[in-house]
Design a protein around this motif. Sequence first.
Motif, PDB file in Angstrom:
ATOM      1  N   GLN A  12       2.156   9.489  -5.821  1.00  0.00           N
ATOM      2  CA  GLN A  12       2.755  10.800  -5.557  1.00  0.00           C
ATOM      3  C   GLN A  12       3.807  11.152  -6.611  1.00  0.00           C
ATOM      4  N   ARG A  13       4.410  10.130  -7.209  1.00  0.00           N
ATOM      5  CA  ARG A  13       5.426  10.352  -8.248  1.00  0.00           C
ATOM      6  C   ARG A  13       4.807  10.557  -9.630  1.00  0.00           C
ATOM      7  N   GLY A  14       3.472  10.497  -9.721  1.00  0.00           N
ATOM      8  CA  GLY A  14       2.839  10.835 -10.985  1.00  0.00           C
ATOM      9  C   GLY A  14       1.901   9.801 -11.580  1.00  0.00           C
ATOM     10  N   TRP A  15       1.849   8.592 -11.020  1.00  0.00           N
ATOM     11  CA  TRP A  15       0.878   7.620 -11.518  1.00  0.00           C
ATOM     12  C   TRP A  15      -0.507   8.108 -11.143  1.00  0.00           C
ATOM     13  N   ARG A  16      -1.496   7.857 -12.005  1.00  0.00           N
ATOM     14  CA  ARG A  16      -2.819   8.478 -11.853  1.00  0.00           C
ATOM     15  C   ARG A  16      -3.576   8.053 -10.612  1.00  0.00           C
ATOM     16  N   THR A  17      -3.215   6.914 -10.024  1.00  0.00           N
ATOM     17  CA  THR A  17      -3.868   6.454  -8.801  1.00  0.00           C
ATOM     18  C   THR A  17      -2.887   5.594  -8.014  1.00  0.00           C
ATOM     19  N   ALA A  18      -3.235   5.279  -6.783  1.00  0.00           N
ATOM     20  CA  ALA A  18      -2.403   4.408  -5.948  1.00  0.00           C
ATOM     21  C   ALA A  18      -2.780   2.956  -6.253  1.00  0.00           C
ATOM     22  N   PHE A  19      -2.223   2.430  -7.332  1.00  0.00           N
ATOM     23  CA  PHE A  19      -2.511   1.066  -7.751  1.00  0.00           C
ATOM     24  C   PHE A  19      -1.995   0.060  -6.731  1.00  0.00           C
ATOM     25  N   THR A  20      -2.546  -1.143  -6.799  1.00  0.00           N
ATOM     26  CA  THR A  20      -1.997  -2.267  -6.038  1.00  0.00           C
ATOM     27  C   THR A  20      -1.270  -3.181  -7.016  1.00  0.00           C
ATOM     28  N   VAL A  21      -0.437  -4.035  -6.476  1.00  0.00           N
ATOM     29  CA  VAL A  21       0.259  -5.003  -7.313  1.00  0.00           C
ATOM     30  C   VAL A  21      -0.761  -5.873  -8.041  1.00  0.00           C
ATOM     31  N   GLY A  22      -1.771  -6.322  -7.327  1.00  0.00           N
ATOM     32  CA  GLY A  22      -2.796  -7.168  -7.942  1.00  0.00           C
ATOM     33  C   GLY A  22      -3.477  -6.497  -9.115  1.00  0.00           C
ATOM     34  N   GLU A  23      -3.799  -5.228  -8.983  1.00  0.00           N
ATOM     35  CA  GLU A  23      -4.438  -4.493 -10.087  1.00  0.00           C
ATOM     36  C   GLU A  23      -3.539  -4.432 -11.310  1.00  0.00           C
ATOM     37  N   TYR A  35       2.085   0.664 -20.066  1.00  0.00           N
ATOM     38  CA  TYR A  35       2.536   1.274 -18.819  1.00  0.00           C
ATOM     39  C   TYR A  35       2.188   0.453 -17.580  1.00  0.00           C
ATOM     40  N   CYS A  36       1.239  -0.473 -17.689  1.00  0.00           N
ATOM     41  CA  CYS A  36       0.962  -1.318 -16.517  1.00  0.00           C
ATOM     42  C   CYS A  36       2.206  -2.125 -16.155  1.00  0.00           C
ATOM     43  N   ARG A  37       2.986  -2.523 -17.165  1.00  0.00           N
ATOM     44  CA  ARG A  37       4.223  -3.273 -16.897  1.00  0.00           C
ATOM     45  C   ARG A  37       5.286  -2.340 -16.333  1.00  0.00           C
ATOM     46  N   ASN A  38       5.303  -1.075 -16.778  1.00  0.00           N
ATOM     47  CA  ASN A  38       6.231  -0.099 -16.194  1.00  0.00           C
ATOM     48  C   ASN A  38       5.991   0.058 -14.697  1.00  0.00           C
ATOM     49  N   TRP A  39       4.707   0.139 -14.323  1.00  0.00           N
ATOM     50  CA  TRP A  39       4.378   0.307 -12.905  1.00  0.00           C
ATOM     51  C   TRP A  39       4.950  -0.853 -12.104  1.00  0.00           C
ATOM     52  N   LEU A  40       4.775  -2.069 -12.599  1.00  0.00           N
ATOM     53  CA  LEU A  40       5.314  -3.234 -11.896  1.00  0.00           C
ATOM     54  C   LEU A  40       6.831  -3.142 -11.764  1.00  0.00           C
ATOM     55  N   HIS A  41       7.483  -2.706 -12.823  1.00  0.00           N
ATOM     56  CA  HIS A  41       8.940  -2.554 -12.791  1.00  0.00           C
ATOM     57  C   HIS A  41       9.355  -1.553 -11.704  1.00  0.00           C
ATOM     58  N   GLU A  42       8.695  -0.416 -11.669  1.00  0.00           N
ATOM     59  CA  GLU A  42       9.013   0.601 -10.663  1.00  0.00           C
ATOM     60  C   GLU A  42       8.717   0.102  -9.254  1.00  0.00           C
ATOM     61  N   ALA A  43       7.599  -0.573  -9.094  1.00  0.00           N
ATOM     62  CA  ALA A  43       7.210  -1.068  -7.776  1.00  0.00           C
ATOM     63  C   ALA A  43       8.206  -2.099  -7.253  1.00  0.00           C
ATOM     64  N   TRP A  44       8.729  -2.942  -8.143  1.00  0.00           N
ATOM     65  CA  TRP A  44       9.637  -4.014  -7.724  1.00  0.00           C
ATOM     66  C   TRP A  44      10.894  -3.474  -7.053  1.00  0.00           C
ATOM     67  N   LEU A  45      11.276  -2.259  -7.404  1.00  0.00           N
ATOM     68  CA  LEU A  45      12.463  -1.653  -6.807  1.00  0.00           C
ATOM     69  C   LEU A  45      12.197  -1.155  -5.387  1.00  0.00           C
ATOM     70  N   LEU A  46      10.928  -1.078  -5.009  1.00  0.00           N
ATOM     71  CA  LEU A  46      10.542  -0.481  -3.732  1.00  0.00           C
ATOM     72  C   LEU A  46       9.884  -1.459  -2.756  1.00  0.00           C
ATOM     73  N   THR A  51       0.831  -1.209   0.000  1.00  0.00           N
ATOM     74  CA  THR A  51       0.000   0.000   0.000  1.00  0.00           C
ATOM     75  C   THR A  51       0.868   1.263   0.000  1.00  0.00           C
ATOM     76  N   ASP A  52       1.987   1.211   0.709  1.00  0.00           N
ATOM     77  CA  ASP A  52       2.900   2.365   0.734  1.00  0.00           C
ATOM     78  C   ASP A  52       3.500   2.614  -0.645  1.00  0.00           C
ATOM     79  N   VAL A  53       3.846   1.546  -1.340  1.00  0.00           N
ATOM     80  CA  VAL A  53       4.425   1.679  -2.672  1.00  0.00           C
ATOM     81  C   VAL A  53       3.400   2.253  -3.648  1.00  0.00           C
ATOM     82  N   GLY A  54       2.173   1.759  -3.580  1.00  0.00           N
ATOM     83  CA  GLY A  54       1.121   2.300  -4.438  1.00  0.00           C
ATOM     84  C   GLY A  54       0.943   3.798  -4.238  1.00  0.00           C
TER      85      GLY A  54
END
Length: 137
Positions: free
Chosen positions: A13-24, A52-63, A5-8
Amino acid sequence: MAAETDVGELLHQRGWRTAFTVGERVRAWAALVGVIERGYGDDVHEYTNDLYCRNWLHEAWLLLDDHVVQLWTPQIKALDDRYEAATIDDDGQALGRFHELPGLDLWWWRRHPRILTGHLGRSLRSAGAVGTDPDAA
């Protein structure tokens, strides 16, 4: 490392349109891969937006916390494998005519669907992409 939830929220805050979850985002990647396997007929702008859904996963994996990464990695790897099988590596030559390609580590941007159909197929073919054309039958 951070909780899901913190990563989402951080990515929002870094510019993604919503606080997505990994599952989404995994479900979005699975849906996109399924459509690509059957033939993506929407236009090139929708296609690049969908990637971009795959980009989000890539960014999230680092965090993300290691346990979350370990939980989801097998499913994402399986989807990545399906995506690779349903696409052709052209180093982004065709897609790069329509959208600025991100960094080299975002390998999914350097591939295009194997089945070139509909608006996307016509656009990519005009940029030199080669693939099967079910509409030509």
